[in-house]
Design a protein around this motif. Structure first.
Motif, PDB file in Angstrom:
ATOM      1  N   HIS A   1       0.731  -1.231   0.050  1.00  0.00           N
ATOM      2  CA  HIS A   1      -0.015   0.031   0.010  1.00  0.00           C
ATOM      3  C   HIS A   1       1.058   1.244  -0.106  1.00  0.00           C
ATOM      4  O   HIS A   1       0.332   2.177  -0.789  1.00  0.00           O
ATOM      5  N   PHE A   2       1.871   1.183   0.884  1.00  0.00           N
ATOM      6  CA  PHE A   2       2.833   2.324   0.948  1.00  0.00           C
ATOM      7  C   PHE A   2       4.326   1.831   0.715  1.00  0.00           C
ATOM      8  O   PHE A   2       4.956   1.807   1.736  1.00  0.00           O
ATOM      9  N   ARG A   3       4.857   1.753  -0.267  1.00  0.00           N
ATOM     10  CA  ARG A   3       6.127   1.285  -0.631  1.00  0.00           C
ATOM     11  C   ARG A   3       7.256   2.429  -0.223  1.00  0.00           C
ATOM     12  O   ARG A   3       8.333   1.938  -0.231  1.00  0.00           O
TER      13      ARG A   3
ATOM     14  N   SER B   1       3.670   1.306  -5.180  1.00  0.00           N
ATOM     15  CA  SER B   1       3.695   0.054  -4.507  1.00  0.00           C
ATOM     16  C   SER B   1       3.124  -0.917  -5.386  1.00  0.00           C
ATOM     17  O   SER B   1       2.576  -0.950  -6.627  1.00  0.00           O
ATOM     18  N   HIS B   2       3.385  -2.180  -4.864  1.00  0.00           N
ATOM     19  CA  HIS B   2       3.319  -3.392  -5.698  1.00  0.00           C
ATOM     20  C   HIS B   2       1.759  -3.977  -5.115  1.00  0.00           C
ATOM     21  O   HIS B   2       1.572  -4.730  -4.351  1.00  0.00           O
ATOM     22  N   HIS B   3       0.801  -3.395  -6.128  1.00  0.00           N
ATOM     23  CA  HIS B   3      -0.546  -3.353  -5.584  1.00  0.00           C
ATOM     24  C   HIS B   3      -1.119  -4.654  -5.272  1.00  0.00           C
ATOM     25  O   HIS B   3      -1.945  -4.975  -4.541  1.00  0.00           O
ATOM     26  N   ASP B   4      -0.801  -5.619  -6.160  1.00  0.00           N
ATOM     27  CA  ASP B   4      -1.555  -6.708  -6.051  1.00  0.00           C
ATOM     28  C   ASP B   4      -0.687  -8.166  -5.626  1.00  0.00           C
ATOM     29  O   ASP B   4      -0.854  -9.224  -5.608  1.00  0.00           O
ATOM     30  N   PHE B   5       0.153  -7.786  -4.525  1.00  0.00           N
ATOM     31  CA  PHE B   5       1.157  -8.644  -3.980  1.00  0.00           C
ATOM     32  C   PHE B   5       0.294  -9.780  -3.360  1.00  0.00           C
ATOM     33  O   PHE B   5      -0.555  -9.468  -2.139  1.00  0.00           O
TER      34      PHE B   5
END
Length: 134
Positions: A40-42, A116-120
């Motif tokens: 969410h917050f990278r 951010s990596h949204h769909d991790f």
């Protein structure tokens, strides 16, 4: 002086707010685990720094067992992902943080959600709340 104009303009336009889902002590360090994290917050993990955070106390506790808490310590704030890089802040001084409280990260309007990596691992996306100007 060197600064990035886009971040300078947009950073203060956002806050990342997340719920504390666990507190624990491990190897002499205290941790607050939050619902969310670098997916969410990278920004803190990507840039390798500790983002300032504050505790917003939540009074309600709907369970019959004692509410886990940490008092007067330095805490590391970690996300819920299965990676050791899911760290948002280190050595944050707190008076008290409890499971169910909210942690507020200010200055997240630039490079927060966008990088951010949204769909991790199919974790859900955060809710977005847009407030009108005063």
């Amino acid at each position: 002086m060197v600064f990035e104009i886009g971040r300078w303009l947009a950073a203060t336009c956002g806050h990342y707010v997340t719920e504390v889902i666990d507190v624990k002590r491990n190897h002499g360090r205290d941790f607050a685990v939050v619902r969310g994290g670098t997916h969410h917050f990278r920004l803190p993990a990507a840039w390798g720094y500790s983002h300032p955070a504050g505790v917003h106390p939540v009074g309600a506790w709907p369970y019959p067992w004692p509410r886990p808490e940490i008092r007067d310590e330095l805490i590391d704030v970690t996300g819920e992902l299965c990676t050791p890089r899911d760290v948002l802040a280190r050595a944050v001084p707190i008076k008290r943080v409890r499971v169910g409280d909210l942690l507020v990260f200010a200055g997240t309007g630039a490079y927060g959600w966008d990088i951010s990596h949204h769909d991790f691992l199919s974790h859900p996306h955060p809710d977005f709340v847009i407030l009108p100007p005063k």
